[in-house]
Design a protein around this motif. Structure first.
Motif, PDB file in Angstrom:
ATOM      1  N   GLU A 192       0.805  -1.062   0.084  1.00 40.84           N
ATOM      2  CA  GLU A 192      -0.067  -0.075   0.068  1.00 40.84           C
ATOM      3  C   GLU A 192       0.970   1.229  -0.113  1.00 40.84           C
ATOM      4  N   TYR A 247      -0.436   1.909   7.426  1.00 42.92           N
ATOM      5  CA  TYR A 247      -1.801   2.572   6.991  1.00 42.92           C
ATOM      6  C   TYR A 247      -2.421   1.714   6.269  1.00 42.92           C
ATOM      7  N   VAL A 248      -3.873   1.621   6.358  1.00 45.52           N
ATOM      8  CA  VAL A 248      -4.827   0.880   5.463  1.00 45.52           C
ATOM      9  C   VAL A 248      -5.697   1.772   4.772  1.00 45.52           C
ATOM     10  N   LYS A 249      -6.009   1.798   3.522  1.00 42.85           N
ATOM     11  CA  LYS A 249      -6.778   2.873   2.815  1.00 42.85           C
ATOM     12  C   LYS A 249      -6.372   4.253   3.443  1.00 42.85           C
ATOM     13  N   GLY A 250      -5.222   4.610   3.625  1.00 42.90           N
ATOM     14  CA  GLY A 250      -4.741   5.932   3.950  1.00 42.90           C
ATOM     15  C   GLY A 250      -5.085   6.429   5.362  1.00 42.90           C
ATOM     16  N   LYS A 251      -5.460   5.472   6.288  1.00 48.83           N
ATOM     17  CA  LYS A 251      -5.792   5.634   7.359  1.00 48.83           C
ATOM     18  C   LYS A 251      -4.922   4.643   8.790  1.00 48.83           C
ATOM     19  N   HIS A 253      -3.246   2.194  11.374  1.00 55.18           N
ATOM     20  CA  HIS A 253      -4.057   1.075  11.509  1.00 55.18           C
ATOM     21  C   HIS A 253      -3.314   0.408  12.734  1.00 55.18           C
TER      22      HIS A 253
END
Length: 310
Positions: A192, A247-251, A253
């Protein structure tokens, strides 16, 4: 059943002294040897009913007097120690909980991390005791107890961290060669962030050696795993970074890890959960995990249900 399988059913606490490189390598060798024997033995398997009423595995384990734990040779979660015995935070917790559930003995079934879910569902062992991260993809294949810990990542890098690798974005920026474990969540986090050059290795010790030898620039793993292997090896050529937030999908985690059970076995999972929550409330859980490098900050009230949501 092979005689030494009985011997390795005891769980040892971690040594208070440093573990030398040779001892760590011996532990990995013991893991492979035990796994090879366990893989050929059918006596450790307890079949499960494909039932719709919650399964009957707990009753069968009580009658048998033992439970077989799938572990993946990752410190500090579940591994074979330098004395050839099963140890780690997850087997230690399992020993206490299963004894209270009327199952007095725990036995190891070592395998590689990527084979844990397949091995569980093919009844090679009864429970995954490897600190496995809980995520929706895995929840579609197994059921989880509520997590016993939460965790960020960390990196093993060469001494002095010459490439200044403190985040997954840094690895991508530097076009560094990264390694991590087979089936580890860190693969997705790196991808990612744009990391292109990713290889997998058997465990964190192999990762440390690869960094020391210059075959990779960085090994990514959980913060406790990375810190422990660097400290215990007494390496002078590599170091552990501070904690890294993926970060996962920009957030940002935070991962949580727990025990996994076959999907029909909700009765066993629920009974395990009740004992786990008692240990959380009393503080016993942290007391059991602290010798393996866990701290109060890594205790969590997050539920498996929350982490299983897409």
């Amino acid at each position: 059943m092979a005689p030494h399988q009985e011997k390795t059913s005891d769980i040892t606490q971690p040594s208070t002294g440093g573990i030398r490189r040779r001892s760590l390598l011996a532990g990995v060798a013991a893991l492979g040897a035990t796994g090879a024997i366990g893989a050929t033995s059918a006596c450790s398997r307890v079949s499960t009913a494909q039932a719709q009423d919650g399964g009957h595995l707990l009753e069968r384990l009580r009658a048998k007097g033992s439970v077989t734990l799938g572990l993946a040779g990752e410190q500090p979660y579940g591994y074979i120690g330098k004395d050839g015995k099963m140890t780690g935070s997850a087997p230690t917790i399992a020993r206490v909980i299963f004894k209270r559930l009327g199952v007095p003995k725990v036995e190891p079934f070592p395998t590689d991390f990527g084979s844990l879910i397949v091995g569980l569902n093919s009844q090679q062992f009864d429970v995954v005791a490897a600190g496995m991260y809980i995520n929706p993809e895995r929840c579609a294949k197994v059921i989880f107890a509520d997590p016993e810990y939460q965790m960020l990542d960390a990196f093993i890098v060469r001494k002095g961290n010459p490439l200044k690798l403190h985040t997954y974005k840094d690895i991508a920026r530097a076009k560094a060669k990264m390694a991590t474990g087979v089936g580890y969540a860190e693969i997705g986090y790196a991808q990612e962030a744009g990391v292109k050059n990713i290889t997998t290795l058997p465990d964190q010790l192999a990762g440390l050696l690869a960094v020391e030898q210059g075959r990779v620039d960085v090994f990514a793993g959980t913060a406790v795993t990375v810190r422990n292997v660097v400290q215990e090896s007494k390496t002078t050529q590599a170091e552990a970074t501070g904690e890294v937030t993926p970060y996962v999908k920009g957030k940002p985690h935070i991962d949580v890890g727990g025990f996994a059970f076959r999907t029909p076995e909700t009765h066993l999972r629920d009974a395990f959960n009740r004992e786990l929550h008692k240990m959380k409330r009393s503080g016993e859980l942290l007391d059991l995990m602290r010798p393996f490098g866990f701290t109060k900050e890594q205790m969590t009230s997050i539920t498996a249900k929350e982490k299983c949501r897409p």
